[in-house]
Design a protein around this motif. Sequence first.
Motif, PDB file in Angstrom:
ATOM      1  N   ASN A   1       0.829  -1.200   0.000  1.00 17.17           N
ATOM      2  CA  ASN A   1       0.000   0.000   0.000  1.00 17.17           C
ATOM      3  C   ASN A   1       0.866   1.254   0.000  1.00 17.17           C
ATOM      4  O   ASN A   1       0.598   2.231   0.699  1.00 17.17           O
ATOM      5  CB  ASN A   1      -0.925  -0.012   1.228  1.00 17.17           C
ATOM      6  CG  ASN A   1      -1.983  -1.095   1.136  1.00 17.17           C
ATOM      7  OD1 ASN A   1      -3.009  -0.937   0.492  1.00 17.17           O
ATOM      8  ND2 ASN A   1      -1.700  -2.228   1.783  1.00 17.17           N
TER       9      ASN A   1
ATOM     10  N   ILE B   1       2.019   2.962   3.319  1.00 20.47           N
ATOM     11  CA  ILE B   1       1.043   3.507   4.259  1.00 20.47           C
ATOM     12  C   ILE B   1       1.025   2.663   5.534  1.00 20.47           C
ATOM     13  O   ILE B   1       0.991   1.440   5.477  1.00 20.47           O
ATOM     14  CB  ILE B   1      -0.363   3.528   3.631  1.00 20.47           C
ATOM     15  CG1 ILE B   1      -0.369   4.436   2.407  1.00 20.47           C
ATOM     16  CG2 ILE B   1      -1.389   4.005   4.645  1.00 20.47           C
ATOM     17  CD1 ILE B   1      -1.694   4.433   1.662  1.00 20.47           C
ATOM     18  N   ASP B   2       1.055   3.326   6.678  1.00 20.05           N
ATOM     19  CA  ASP B   2       0.972   2.641   7.968  1.00 20.05           C
ATOM     20  C   ASP B   2      -0.493   2.299   8.225  1.00 20.05           C
ATOM     21  O   ASP B   2      -1.290   3.146   8.622  1.00 20.05           O
ATOM     22  CB  ASP B   2       1.513   3.565   9.067  1.00 20.05           C
ATOM     23  CG  ASP B   2       1.560   2.855  10.423  1.00 20.05           C
ATOM     24  OD1 ASP B   2       0.925   1.801  10.543  1.00 20.05           O
ATOM     25  OD2 ASP B   2       2.232   3.368  11.328  1.00 20.05           O
ATOM     26  N   MET B   3      -0.860   1.031   7.981  1.00 20.56           N
ATOM     27  CA  MET B   3      -2.262   0.631   8.046  1.00 20.56           C
ATOM     28  C   MET B   3      -2.816   0.698   9.470  1.00 20.56           C
ATOM     29  O   MET B   3      -3.990   0.982   9.668  1.00 20.56           O
ATOM     30  CB  MET B   3      -2.419  -0.790   7.489  1.00 20.56           C
ATOM     31  CG  MET B   3      -2.021  -0.923   6.026  1.00 20.56           C
ATOM     32  SD  MET B   3      -3.035   0.136   4.965  1.00 20.56           S
ATOM     33  CE  MET B   3      -4.639  -0.660   5.166  1.00 20.56           C
TER      34      MET B   3
ATOM     35  N   THR C   1      -1.808   2.767  12.052  1.00 17.76           N
ATOM     36  CA  THR C   1      -2.002   4.153  12.452  1.00 17.76           C
ATOM     37  C   THR C   1      -3.170   4.790  11.713  1.00 17.76           C
ATOM     38  O   THR C   1      -3.836   5.696  12.235  1.00 17.76           O
ATOM     39  CB  THR C   1      -0.715   4.966  12.197  1.00 17.76           C
ATOM     40  OG1 THR C   1       0.365   4.349  12.892  1.00 17.76           O
ATOM     41  CG2 THR C   1      -0.871   6.399  12.688  1.00 17.76           C
ATOM     42  N   SER C   2      -3.444   4.339  10.509  1.00 16.11           N
ATOM     43  CA  SER C   2      -4.530   4.922   9.713  1.00 16.11           C
ATOM     44  C   SER C   2      -5.914   4.442  10.141  1.00 16.11           C
ATOM     45  O   SER C   2      -6.925   4.922   9.626  1.00 16.11           O
ATOM     46  CB  SER C   2      -4.318   4.601   8.234  1.00 16.11           C
ATOM     47  OG  SER C   2      -4.370   3.199   8.004  1.00 16.11           O
TER      48      SER C   2
END
Length: 399
Positions: free
Chosen positions: A12, A15-17, A19-20
């Motif tokens: 992704n 992207i830090d999944m 933290t999101s």
Amino acid sequence: MMNIKARVSEENDGIDMITSLPNDILTHILSFLSTKNTVQTCILSKGWINTWASVPDLKFDIKEFGLPENIDDHEMHVEEFVTKFELLVKNVLEKREAFRVNRFQLCLDSGVFWPCKVLADYISDVMKLEPRECSIKLCSREKFNLNTDLIFTCASLIYVELCVSTKGRLFVAMELNSVNLPCLKTLKLGRVRMSDDSLKKLLLGCPVLEELVLENINIDIIEICSNTLKKLVLNSYYSVKRLQISTPNLQYLDISKLRDLRGNLLLTMPSLVDASIYIWGWHGKDEYVTRGLNLIHNLSNVESLRIDLNFPNRKTQMKDISSFPVFKNLKCLKLVSCRFNVFDLPLYFLHHSPKLQELTLTNIHAVRVTDFSNEETTLERMRVVQREYLKTVRVAGLI
């Protein structure tokens, strides 16, 4: 230090999944950790610095600070552990966001004596946050009083557990000046001493209480009157002068280790379905045995029944149970460690439980039959007992 790393998903675009994730989901996940571990997540990244402050659960456990199991051999270092623990609690309560707490757990049962003032400060600060659940486990090597007004006047609580472990025969005196728990559904108390009036006051202040657990409570007169109670557990090693239970909606009853019932019984439990009874006494006096059996007499409506009568100097005979009623709804019966003439008690239930499906005899102390003429007569009586619904008979540990 707990090794926690926020893993980045290469699929992704970095992207830090974790933290999101929405904050509500993230704080819910963190609520499964202890507060000490939750606070440690602040080192993961800048985005995690204050996340722990939004977690709705507070879980403090002194054991997480490496407190030795045998603290008597490490008294020089106990103060160090206690200081670290107190600092964590203080900092968390001061720096977390000021919103309601869902669950508060305080576990101090590692053999360290905690001053009443320190405990009162902890409890006072947390009760201001209107928790829904409160569980406190303490350890004491000395006798002390615990003012619980701060807990028992917190109107937001739906669950309260207060258990104390002590050495020897020590109990913690629980002072109840006021009770206002309009939402409380479950109450568990362990190893506390209270007056007879305090128990009445406690029940009156819990108008929707459904589950009550009293573990090893030191109280002379037990009077429990409640229209909402569905589950009741009583556990006491001490003699009870009077036992009164008036609970029209009670479905489950567990009375264990109740020693030498010395007073009258008054039981009203028309909705009872499941019951477990364990009564013991070294004296084995006829009056104590009779009262113990009278307790079982009041359980004729149950579907499941477990009986453990432990009077070392007295065996149960047919004359003791001849006045028992018909157990018209009984489907499952378990007799454990009972002392009786061979077949007397099982035979009675077989004859007077028309819907019995399962019978279990475990660790039975049996003696030779005295009221039958011979063994052939005994076996003949066993053969004539036929039950339409009886499916299983288990025998283990006949002594």
